[in-house]
Design a protein around this motif. Structure first.
Motif, PDB file in Angstrom:
ATOM      1  N   ASP A 141       0.812  -1.207   0.000  1.00  0.00           N
ATOM      2  CA  ASP A 141       0.000   0.000   0.000  1.00  0.00           C
ATOM      3  C   ASP A 141       0.849   1.263   0.000  1.00  0.00           C
ATOM      4  O   ASP A 141       0.363   2.337  -0.344  1.00  0.00           O
ATOM      5  CB  ASP A 141      -0.914   0.027   1.229  1.00  0.00           C
ATOM      6  N   GLY A 142       2.082   1.156   0.430  1.00  0.00           N
ATOM      7  CA  GLY A 142       2.949   2.317   0.474  1.00  0.00           C
ATOM      8  C   GLY A 142       4.346   1.943   0.897  1.00  0.00           C
ATOM      9  O   GLY A 142       4.640   0.780   1.194  1.00  0.00           O
ATOM     10  N   VAL A 143       5.224   2.937   0.925  1.00  0.00           N
ATOM     11  CA  VAL A 143       6.621   2.751   1.320  1.00  0.00           C
ATOM     12  C   VAL A 143       6.970   3.830   2.330  1.00  0.00           C
ATOM     13  O   VAL A 143       6.740   5.020   2.087  1.00  0.00           O
ATOM     14  CB  VAL A 143       7.580   2.828   0.117  1.00  0.00           C
ATOM     15  N   GLY A 166      13.569   1.725   0.727  1.00  0.00           N
ATOM     16  CA  GLY A 166      12.552   1.900   1.763  1.00  0.00           C
ATOM     17  C   GLY A 166      11.863   0.582   2.048  1.00  0.00           C
ATOM     18  O   GLY A 166      12.156  -0.451   1.425  1.00  0.00           O
ATOM     19  N   THR A 167      10.928   0.600   2.997  1.00  0.00           N
ATOM     20  CA  THR A 167      10.190  -0.595   3.395  1.00  0.00           C
ATOM     21  C   THR A 167       8.755  -0.491   2.919  1.00  0.00           C
ATOM     22  O   THR A 167       8.046   0.465   3.271  1.00  0.00           O
ATOM     23  CB  THR A 167      10.214  -0.766   4.927  1.00  0.00           C
ATOM     24  N   ALA A 168       8.335  -1.454   2.115  1.00  0.00           N
ATOM     25  CA  ALA A 168       6.953  -1.505   1.653  1.00  0.00           C
ATOM     26  C   ALA A 168       6.070  -2.078   2.758  1.00  0.00           C
ATOM     27  O   ALA A 168       6.444  -3.054   3.410  1.00  0.00           O
ATOM     28  CB  ALA A 168       6.846  -2.370   0.395  1.00  0.00           C
ATOM     29  N   ILE A 169       4.914  -1.454   2.991  1.00  0.00           N
ATOM     30  CA  ILE A 169       4.007  -1.901   4.040  1.00  0.00           C
ATOM     31  C   ILE A 169       2.621  -2.130   3.462  1.00  0.00           C
ATOM     32  O   ILE A 169       2.263  -1.587   2.414  1.00  0.00           O
ATOM     33  CB  ILE A 169       3.924  -0.882   5.200  1.00  0.00           C
ATOM     34  N   GLN A 170       1.862  -2.954   4.154  1.00  0.00           N
ATOM     35  CA  GLN A 170       0.490  -3.270   3.761  1.00  0.00           C
ATOM     36  C   GLN A 170      -0.425  -3.016   4.948  1.00  0.00           C
ATOM     37  O   GLN A 170      -0.143  -3.439   6.071  1.00  0.00           O
ATOM     38  CB  GLN A 170       0.373  -4.731   3.325  1.00  0.00           C
TER      39      GLN A 170
END
Length: 336
Positions: A141-143, A166-170
């Motif tokens: 959903d985003g980084v 960066g770290t992708a998150i859900q």
């Protein structure tokens, strides 16, 4: 007898096996050439290599699995905070670009080196585009926690390299927000999100300013007086103002309410002029001043509460710094 067999190429079975091995080696080599040519075409069109795409798509298939393994550049407390509120890290995503800088001309006066400014801007735009592609392929959903580094290699003086990671998150509700990028930390991003702001995208501005070393500058360098280098102060101010203007123009296209987490960096590189004649300016050391500004554009959500909870000043036992925080009963433990 074995020596003569070796001279003749061995037995028919050995010769056949050797030919089959050579055929497989050549077939593998041709497939690798085709793959590399395809990757070059993808890179020329702004894409990412095929192996990276396959790896990210495989990670995207594990979105619903609880035992899926992830990597992250976030600190443990950042991951713990996001996990507590239903956000799961999906993995590291990156974007990079190496850009060749064309010939740049500067007269004997201060000016912006547009070729270099545009090179930094285009390289960053390409790296951000590839970061977004990896985010989408992994199904995030985003980084958050995006970190940018810019490098100019000594062995390739006319190239610049931009790297993003960066770290992708859900999130728990995938329809609540459009995919985003943010260079904020996990705590900073969550604080804004809980206050009613959505992160939108990364915005940036670059300005490369040529500082022409005059005869007066040379006298100031060699003098004994404690004085301001007003020429350099003015150049830094002009470069920063133009970089801020470029960032502002990019932010206006994002339909955002503001830009937060802004960081400003500057790099100074020595250059020498080249040309005919006996002008002493060709013997002086001049400088290119590179000012880079990057931040996260944010937008207030329509359902954001107009009144927020009161913040309290808290002394962190981790780093000894006093920070304002929004606290609830579940966040703290009181000791007598």
């Amino acid at each position: 007898m074995g020596f003569f067999r070796w001279l003749s190429g061995g037995s028919p079975e050995e010769q056949k096996a050797r030919q089959e091995m050579q055929r497989k080696i050549e077939e593998t080599r041709q497939l690798e050439i085709v793959r590399q040519e395809g990757d070059l075409e993808l890179l020329h069109s702004g894409g990412i290599p095929s192996e990276a795409r396959a790896r990210l798509q495989e990670l995207g298939k594990t979105a619903g699995e609880q035992d899926a393994i992830f990597t992250s550049n976030l600190a443990p407390d950042e991951i713990a905070l996001l996990r507590r509120h239903g956000y799961r890290p999906r993995g590291l995503v990156t974007g990079s670009a190496v850009w060749h800088v064309g010939q740049a001309y500067a007269g004997m006066q201060d000016c912006e080196v547009y070729q270099l400014s545009q090179a930094y801007d285009r390289a960053t735009e390409l790296a951000v585009s590839r970061l977004k592609q990896e985010r989408d392929l992994i199904g995030a959903d985003g980084v958050v926690g995006v970190r940018m580094s810019m490098v100019r290699h000594e062995w390739a003086g006319k190239t610049i390299e931009v790297q993003l990671v960066g770290t992708a998150i859900q999130g728990p509700d995938r329809s609540s927000q459009r995919p985003f990028l943010s260079d904020l930390s996990g705590q900073e991003w969550w604080a804004l999100h809980s206050a009613g702001y959505d992160s939108v995208d990364l915005v940036w501005g670059f300005c490369t300013w040529f500082l022409f070393t005059s005869a007066m500058d040379e006298l100031s360098f060699r003098g004994w007086n404690n004085v301001e280098m007003s020429h350099w102060s003015d150049g830094l101010s002009r470069a920063r103002t133009r970089a801020e203007e470029y960032l502002y123009n990019r932010a206006k296209t994002e339909d955002c309410d503001g830009v937060t987490g802004v960081t400003i960096e500057r790099h100074l590189n020595e250059v020498r002029l080249s040309g005919p004649g006996e002008n002493p300016a060709y013997e002086r050391e001049h400088h290119n001043l590179v000012v880079s500004i990057i931040g996260t554009s944010i937008r207030e959500r329509p359902d954001a509460a107009q009144k927020q909870r009161r913040t309290r000043t808290v002394l962190s036992l981790k780093d000894g710094k006093i920070k304002p925080m929004v606290l609830s009963a579940a966040d703290v433990t009181l000791y007598d």
